[in-house]
Design a protein around this motif. Structure first.
Motif, PDB file in Angstrom:
ATOM      1  N   PHE A 139       0.863  -1.198  -0.021  1.00  0.00           N
ATOM      2  CA  PHE A 139      -0.089  -0.016  -0.093  1.00  0.00           C
ATOM      3  C   PHE A 139       0.954   1.183  -0.082  1.00  0.00           C
ATOM      4  O   PHE A 139       0.518   2.154   0.788  1.00  0.00           O
ATOM      5  N   ASP A 198       1.024   3.908  -1.764  1.00  0.00           N
ATOM      6  CA  ASP A 198       0.537   5.132  -1.886  1.00  0.00           C
ATOM      7  C   ASP A 198      -0.021   6.002  -0.753  1.00  0.00           C
ATOM      8  O   ASP A 198       0.219   7.094  -0.414  1.00  0.00           O
ATOM      9  N   THR A 199      -0.682   4.964   0.190  1.00  0.00           N
ATOM     10  CA  THR A 199      -1.166   5.599   1.384  1.00  0.00           C
ATOM     11  C   THR A 199      -0.379   5.267   2.813  1.00  0.00           C
ATOM     12  O   THR A 199      -0.775   5.471   3.819  1.00  0.00           O
ATOM     13  N   SER A 200       0.887   4.458   2.671  1.00  0.00           N
ATOM     14  CA  SER A 200       1.725   4.267   3.779  1.00  0.00           C
ATOM     15  C   SER A 200       3.150   4.763   3.653  1.00  0.00           C
ATOM     16  O   SER A 200       3.673   4.893   4.855  1.00  0.00           O
ATOM     17  N   LEU A 201       3.645   5.494   2.632  1.00  0.00           N
ATOM     18  CA  LEU A 201       5.022   6.163   2.722  1.00  0.00           C
ATOM     19  C   LEU A 201       4.744   7.537   2.383  1.00  0.00           C
ATOM     20  O   LEU A 201       3.867   8.111   2.173  1.00  0.00           O
TER      21      LEU A 201
END
Lengths: 346, 346, 346, 346
Positions: free
Chosen positions: B128, B130-133
């Motif tokens: 994930f 896009d939503t975790s880094l």
């Protein structure tokens, strides 16, 4: 006048006592027209509330008529029909300024029938009259108003508000005594999708259904499995504890979903185990609270408009001088099926 | 590549393992430039986290450089310098939509170094992406950013936010390990009047003072009396538990004022006693929580502007291949005085 | 396939266009089973929305069946019956992470039938399928679900939530078009004591009464006097603007009590006068908003349980190929009495 | 005694008037030890506040010593050193019970120097003493306390609180008069990343910088471009209006980001244009407000602990009998550079 007087654990009498008089400029003297008995009064009689001294007149819920007011009272007047609330508010201290009247440190809080003489009497002295009495509109009956002295605001503030009930929620209420049933009623003001009530008494589960519960269960049912089934495995959004013993509190913490709320309303006499080894990571909010009665004016308006109908909560009615009979019926609720009892001046 | 591999309770090694590769369209492959060790990693090594299987690469905090992304990744690209956060977020589930990423039920939550291979390695696969880094600005060093992977957002969200720290408050923080110290730092963002820190370690109390505590105490001091003295008898507005044992939790519930908040941050391994017999009427709010990392972008901005300075939290630095030494120093904090250790690619 | 195509101010046709295809890994291709027309579509036809180019397929509300998904889509699959919401959410940007999808800066927001081809067609391409489509339970009909694509969440979020409707409140809703009526419905989820609706149309005032308004007025009635009378001189707690012209907005600011909320839902085409010379000291909160559709899952559950019944909102039904007729009926609401029209695949 | 008496637009005098006496049981009589002049007093002198009658003693901010109290006063006593706040609170009405004292409908609100004689005198009668006076600790000087009578709580409640300033925010404050500068000071309690101040006066921009502004601009600078540049094109999270004219209000609504807050603090004399044609879809919240002084006890504690230092706000000091000179200096701020003037009993 006559009053219900506490004489130490296990002893009480309906006896002659002196009429109360104005002591402070903020006082009002109120003739009691209707009064009720609270579960807390039974705790006092059991000797569980050591602050209550021998000779104390009990009772913290009433509807009455103002007879006299002190020199500093501005907003109530002799002849006014008023609600005597379980909480008195000095109106000046840090907590009162936050509308947290139950925590008043200026001489108020829960004092009636506890630290000063209470409402189970022909007449009562109410301190801080301006900020503690509520003038009643004609459209609200004495009996309806009586439910606003303690149980409705307690259920609404400490259960429903603290629990953050929100439209579409699944709400579980553990315990269907008078306060649990008042939570069933007031939770509906926020339109939850489900209200699941858990209580061992057939009578109380039936009352819960009548008042709006969408599902009722006996505690020996598969409560946990059913709640998970109704919530696609997540748990309830809000769980309200309205009993006050370790087993029911633990049940609440097991039924709540991650991110949910456990609102404790029950009066506890012993510590509970809190399973932080599983709860620490679940974003759970647990609240406790004594009622502030800050919601009383709003609840009063809703009773007045018919949005809240309290009539189903009163199961037994008495004359004021039948106080001892009323205590017996209320204390024997397991047999009598009593929810709230109401006593009226005759 | 090399990685720190768990082999069951008490056994771990820094050993050769296969390089990770993109498995899902949402994945990124990140070269690890800096990494740290968490108290939770020590719990895993003790065998306390049974979900962690033999062969698992540990670690859930890192700063690195994106090497490759899956076909569905839009917002990070090879070459980007990124923060690898302890929480992965599917971005699609009920909880992610509420920014409650720690409770993700779509495959995220705390998975790195727990349910999938983690960051204590030369390279890590991050689901994930896009939503975790979080892409890092040049103005933030690797070492500063590393403190944002877990401890800063944990202290800020689960301690300071859940505890509702407000200007003028008296805040008590029980425990001055890395997360407790991060709470000292981030509580100041809301300008409490006092931050009182309680910890048995001289080194940690000194660190707390350096970071902004206004008073420090040893738990064997007259903690309760002192807090009452500082609060004109009321108790603290907010108490943050940052240890995770029954004695410290109970201390927190004793120090909080009526109407106050106890925010539990500590990771607990056993139940605690909750004294509802005294707390039921005190309007107390108790919260628990796993970090959501919803505050990470804001905290990153504040590190970037210099509002938050994390440098005092890192006491020991190593090369990435000195992983086992770093574990020894961190595990022996009582002797080494270690707060956070940082390991860098060399 | 056929679609409703915009050809510049005043010109539109139901014509053959190429079938849409997957363009991005996040896309889904959805066969349209039911669709409706929004007041905004009429604004577009008037040329009031210059972003809409010649050749654009209009429409941003639909229920349909997924036919195909891009390689990055995880949570919807071919065959799923879905709600196509008026708002698309990238799920990654600053605003989406706050559930403020209407303000998405990652390529979403209101794009369907505006910046990309929309739903008034046999088939539609929906970007960001994972975070923009809602899978429908069998218990919800196409027609009921259609009301959730825009008007229900708009009324609920931008009117009722932003307006902070609370149990016991007096709520005024100015305008009883589809969104105003949806506000009448959803305001009741918070149990106001009164919902007073103001609209010049007899048909719409009657619909408001049917849906739960406690009082309806024509704007030429003594609106101000009546609202003061119902609120003991204070003004309304919440006023919802659901028209979008200066006169109605000003009426709202005149009807609100000190400390109250004015929630603007109406789409405005020109500036309004704000009488700060009287409002500056009145503690008024004025909000604006585009719907985020963050409430859609909750509203969907409430439609599914029967808590919300949307059937009264649809007054006219058509086959999908009768699109031009449906536009005529909807545009001529003053004569046809149309609220929402619904078109179904035949 | 002597007092500053209003005699109709443009006329005022420092003249002999009768000493005030207790009129109601809630009254206190306070000897004025320090007093200041407010911009509102200048408005009154201009004839802009028609409620103020000929013969009225002006002034609503003071520090003094209690000389006498009415029979109903409980919490202040002769000899107490007190802050006389600009707002009096009956403590009993609907608004006071919500801590919204500025909206008091029980005889309080802003009455001093407006509807009853005020503080610009040797002695003042203060109604509702229990709920309107604040006892001062020795650690707070008269001059520091004086800033708490109006401008600090006004800036904090109506600007910072209503604007929801949050750690990491970009805050714009339009206007750097005394209240704007107090907003610069109190906004920092919530740790915004930037405080951008806009004012045409060099002296005031310099004062803003001294008090913590991170950037200052002249209104003729490229204000809009600069704010967008500092916010990566989004606009400011919070914009505080502290002037009170249409141009500055409109500037505020142009500078705020989608989802942001505009908090109006300025006193307006004419309507403003609100560009709903662009704002309707931007999720903006606009608030207005008169100070409630509910934050005064908290601010007082923070002045006492040194968290807030008000000394830079007072630029000119006078003896109490130099009242007319002080008015001249304050009214001529453009030339004198006056921020707040302070007058002391000699």
């Amino acid at each position: 006048m006559k009053a219900l007087v506490y004489h130490g654990a296990g002893r009480h009498s309906w006896q002659e006592v002196p009429d109360p008089a104005v002591q402070d400029p903020d006082d009002a003297i109120v003739r009691v027209d209707a009064v009720t008995i609270c579960g807390t009064d039974l705790h006092i009689l059991n000797g569980d509330v050591p602050d209550v001294v021998d000779g104390r007149v009990l009772g913290h819920e009433a509807v009455g008529t103002v007879q006299q007011v002190g020199s500093g009272v501005r907003s109530v007047h002799p002849g006014d029909r008023v609600l005597v609330s379980c909480i008195s508010a000095c109106g000046r201290c840090r907590y009162c300024r936050l509308a947290s009247y139950g925590q008043c440190v200026g001489g108020g809080g829960w004092v009636l029938g506890h630290l000063v003489d209470g409402t189970q009497a022909h007449v009562v002295r109410t301190p801080f009259a301006d900020t503690s009495l509520h003038i009643l509109p004609d459209s609200v009956t004495d009996e309806s108003a009586l439910m606003l002295a303690d149980i409705l605001p307690t259920a609404y503030e400490v259960g429903v508000h603290n629990g953050h009930v929100t439209p579409g929620d699944v709400v579980v209420i553990v315990g269907a005594g008078p306060v649990g049933l008042a939570a069933v009623m007031t939770a509906q003001l926020f339109s939850p999708s489900q209200i699941i009530v858990i209580d061992p008494s057939d009578v109380r589960r039936a009352a819960a259904t009548t008042l709006g519960a969408t599902m009722v269960m006996h505690p020996r049912d598969q409560v946990h499995d059913e709640v998970l089934k109704e919530t696609t495995g997540a748990g309830a959004d809000v769980v309200i504890e309205a009993v006050g013993i370790p087993a029911t509190f633990q049940m609440c913490t097991e039924l709540v979903r991650p991110g949910g709320h456990v609102a404790n309303v029950g009066v506890h006499g012993s510590p509970v185990q809190l399973h932080l080894e599983s709860l620490w990571s679940r974003n759970v909010t647990i609240t406790t609270g004594l009622v502030d009665t800050s919601s009383t004016p709003t609840l009063l308006r809703m009773v007045s408009t018919g949005q809240i109908d309290t009539t189903a909560l009163v199961t037994h009615r008495f004359g004021l001088d039948e106080m001892l009979d009323a205590y017996d019926v209320f204390a024997g609720a397991a047999d009598t099926g009593a929810l709230k009892v109401a006593l009226f001046r005759t």
